[in-house]
Motif scaffolding. Sequence first.
Motif, mmCIF file in Angstrom:
data_model
loop_
_atom_site.group_PDB
_atom_site.id
_atom_site.type_symbol
_atom_site.label_atom_id
_atom_site.label_comp_id
_atom_site.label_asym_id
_atom_site.label_seq_id
_atom_site.Cartn_x
_atom_site.Cartn_y
_atom_site.Cartn_z
ATOM 1 N N ASP A 84 0.837 -1.343 0.164
ATOM 2 C CA ASP A 84 0.048 0.026 0.088
ATOM 3 C C ASP A 84 0.900 1.230 -0.101
ATOM 4 O O ASP A 84 0.545 2.332 -0.495
ATOM 5 C CB ASP A 84 -1.080 0.119 1.219
ATOM 6 N N ILE A 85 2.062 1.301 0.493
ATOM 7 C CA ILE A 85 2.962 2.419 0.813
ATOM 8 C C ILE A 85 4.037 2.420 -0.327
ATOM 9 O O ILE A 85 4.545 3.559 -0.160
ATOM 10 C CB ILE A 85 3.611 2.707 1.953
ATOM 11 N N GLY A 86 3.921 1.303 -1.222
ATOM 12 C CA GLY A 86 4.883 1.651 -2.405
ATOM 13 C C GLY A 86 5.588 0.427 -2.878
ATOM 14 O O GLY A 86 6.173 0.266 -3.685
ATOM 15 N N ALA A 87 5.775 -0.585 -1.916
ATOM 16 C CA ALA A 87 6.394 -1.858 -2.230
ATOM 17 C C ALA A 87 5.902 -2.589 -3.813
ATOM 18 O O ALA A 87 4.850 -2.773 -3.549
ATOM 19 C CB ALA A 87 6.607 -2.691 -0.878
ATOM 20 N N ASP A 88 6.653 -2.964 -4.713
ATOM 21 C CA ASP A 88 6.315 -3.752 -5.669
ATOM 22 C C ASP A 88 6.303 -5.305 -5.295
ATOM 23 O O ASP A 88 5.394 -6.024 -5.854
ATOM 24 C CB ASP A 88 7.278 -3.462 -6.765
ATOM 25 N N HIS A 89 7.141 -5.659 -4.465
ATOM 26 C CA HIS A 89 7.220 -7.135 -4.183
ATOM 27 C C HIS A 89 7.587 -7.332 -2.530
ATOM 28 O O HIS A 89 8.286 -6.373 -2.012
ATOM 29 C CB HIS A 89 8.251 -7.985 -4.868
ATOM 30 N N CYS A 90 7.342 -8.326 -1.686
ATOM 31 C CA CYS A 90 7.537 -8.248 -0.586
ATOM 32 C C CYS A 90 8.020 -9.875 -0.226
ATOM 33 O O CYS A 90 7.699 -10.806 -0.871
ATOM 34 C CB CYS A 90 6.331 -7.984 0.417
ATOM 35 N N ILE A 91 9.098 -9.957 0.600
ATOM 36 C CA ILE A 91 9.548 -11.352 0.975
ATOM 37 C C ILE A 91 9.831 -11.405 2.580
ATOM 38 O O ILE A 91 9.878 -10.400 3.035
ATOM 39 C CB ILE A 91 11.029 -11.298 0.350
ATOM 40 N N ILE A 92 9.618 -12.608 2.829
ATOM 41 C CA ILE A 92 9.923 -12.848 4.584
ATOM 42 C C ILE A 92 11.569 -12.761 4.567
ATOM 43 O O ILE A 92 12.190 -13.319 3.747
ATOM 44 C CB ILE A 92 9.453 -14.317 4.602
ATOM 45 N N ASP A 93 11.921 -12.206 5.585
ATOM 46 C CA ASP A 93 13.140 -12.236 6.182
ATOM 47 C C ASP A 93 13.573 -13.028 7.126
ATOM 48 O O ASP A 93 13.091 -12.992 8.249
ATOM 49 C CB ASP A 93 13.831 -10.599 6.468
ATOM 50 N N ASP A 94 14.127 -14.477 6.809
ATOM 51 C CA ASP A 94 14.534 -15.140 7.817
ATOM 52 C C ASP A 94 16.076 -15.282 8.164
ATOM 53 O O ASP A 94 16.362 -16.345 8.571
ATOM 54 C CB ASP A 94 14.206 -16.457 7.155
ATOM 55 N N GLU A 95 16.649 -14.374 7.777
ATOM 56 C CA GLU A 95 18.077 -13.869 7.739
ATOM 57 C C GLU A 95 18.967 -14.312 6.831
ATOM 58 O O GLU A 95 20.161 -14.523 7.127
ATOM 59 C CB GLU A 95 18.673 -14.132 9.432
ATOM 60 N N HIS A 96 18.341 -15.210 5.962
ATOM 61 C CA HIS A 96 18.822 -16.017 4.741
ATOM 62 C C HIS A 96 18.551 -15.866 3.460
ATOM 63 O O HIS A 96 18.280 -16.483 2.591
ATOM 64 C CB HIS A 96 18.968 -17.529 5.108
ATOM 65 N N ILE A 97 18.083 -14.371 3.178
ATOM 66 C CA ILE A 97 17.715 -14.090 1.842
ATOM 67 C C ILE A 97 18.556 -14.362 0.770
ATOM 68 O O ILE A 97 17.859 -14.680 -0.301
ATOM 69 C CB ILE A 97 17.229 -12.522 1.794
ATOM 70 N N SER A 98 19.716 -14.645 0.902
ATOM 71 C CA SER A 98 20.624 -14.709 -0.256
ATOM 72 C C SER A 98 20.555 -16.319 -0.773
ATOM 73 O O SER A 98 20.905 -16.440 -1.834
ATOM 74 C CB SER A 98 22.099 -14.736 0.285
ATOM 75 N N GLU A 99 19.969 -17.044 0.308
ATOM 76 C CA GLU A 99 19.513 -18.514 -0.203
ATOM 77 C C GLU A 99 18.255 -18.658 -0.849
ATOM 78 O O GLU A 99 18.033 -19.641 -1.220
ATOM 79 C CB GLU A 99 19.686 -19.320 0.977
ATOM 80 N N HIS A 100 17.484 -17.761 -1.039
ATOM 81 C CA HIS A 100 16.204 -17.746 -1.594
ATOM 82 C C HIS A 100 16.072 -17.382 -2.947
ATOM 83 O O HIS A 100 16.858 -16.421 -3.367
ATOM 84 C CB HIS A 100 14.971 -17.027 -0.598
#
Length: 321
Positions: free
Chosen positions: A188-204
């Motif tokens: 709603d405030i502007g993000a095009d995509h959202c992802i869960i931060d599990d502290e290992h985003i580089s692996e996703h």
Amino acid sequence: MMRAIVIKGCCKSEELKVSEIPIPKVRSGWVLVKIHAAGLNHSEAILRMYEADNDYINTPVVPGIECVGEITDASDSGFKRGEKVMALMGGMGRSFNGSYAEYAMLPTKNVFHIDSTLDWLSLAAIPETYYTAYGSLKECLMLTSDDTLLVRGATSTVGQAAVQLAKAIGARVIGACRRESSFNFLKDIGADHCIIDDEHISEHHLPVRPNKILELVGPKTLHDSLQTVAKPGYVCNTGILGNQFTIEHFDPIKYIPNGVFLTGFFSNYPTQTTIDSMMELIIKSGIRPLYNKVFTLDEIAEAHKLLEFGGAGGKIILKMN
């Protein structure tokens, strides 16, 4: 006399009370500001809980690192009586009395003219939060409309501001947070995509790989951000939401990947030029400054309890009248 919150040392939130103290006398190089509203910050809770007993804090002190209001006494500053201003940082609420008061005497270098028809509460949400986000995006990440930005810690106050500002700049924005229930708000405030931060985003697998990352969680996830960003890529470390303040045995040669550039934003030195550019973007883009809770001086204990334990869900504003 004026109403103010004064702390003499470390204390509990429920010990905060309104005091009557003299309105300060202005001296050369300083101005007197009638405060209409002030944003509250976690650093002020840290001051109250842990820092106030240290020698580098000039107690007794009125806390508060930011405010909006109008000039009451311009001294020799070049400001005019009644001029609308914001003030932030530079020792406010630590080296000298800050914004938890009806008036504040502030050094001219930390007071900035603002030209806006926004109401005082909306203006109070801007100074430290939006300046920190704007400085990180423009001065450190040099964000443009061609970039894809990942905001790590997107539901924090600075994260929310960064999403809004980055979208206004024209960048593609990915918001990273811990709960899927926050996705709709971020979009709603502007993000095009959202992802869960599990502290290992580089692996996703990401919908698109960001070439720039605003790191607000801090040292706890910084290495993962450096591994996540595309090459060439930029990572700006601005926040410490993860409550880890340093990186043990930091070896920059091994820690920072080839083709990735690491920078950090320090918000202690705002300028009128930067404030003007930020306000122009906010006004022209129709950004609505975000805040979630409003308290009066008499409710300062409740406000600080929220600062300390969380749960405000956004920026907290202290109004003076």
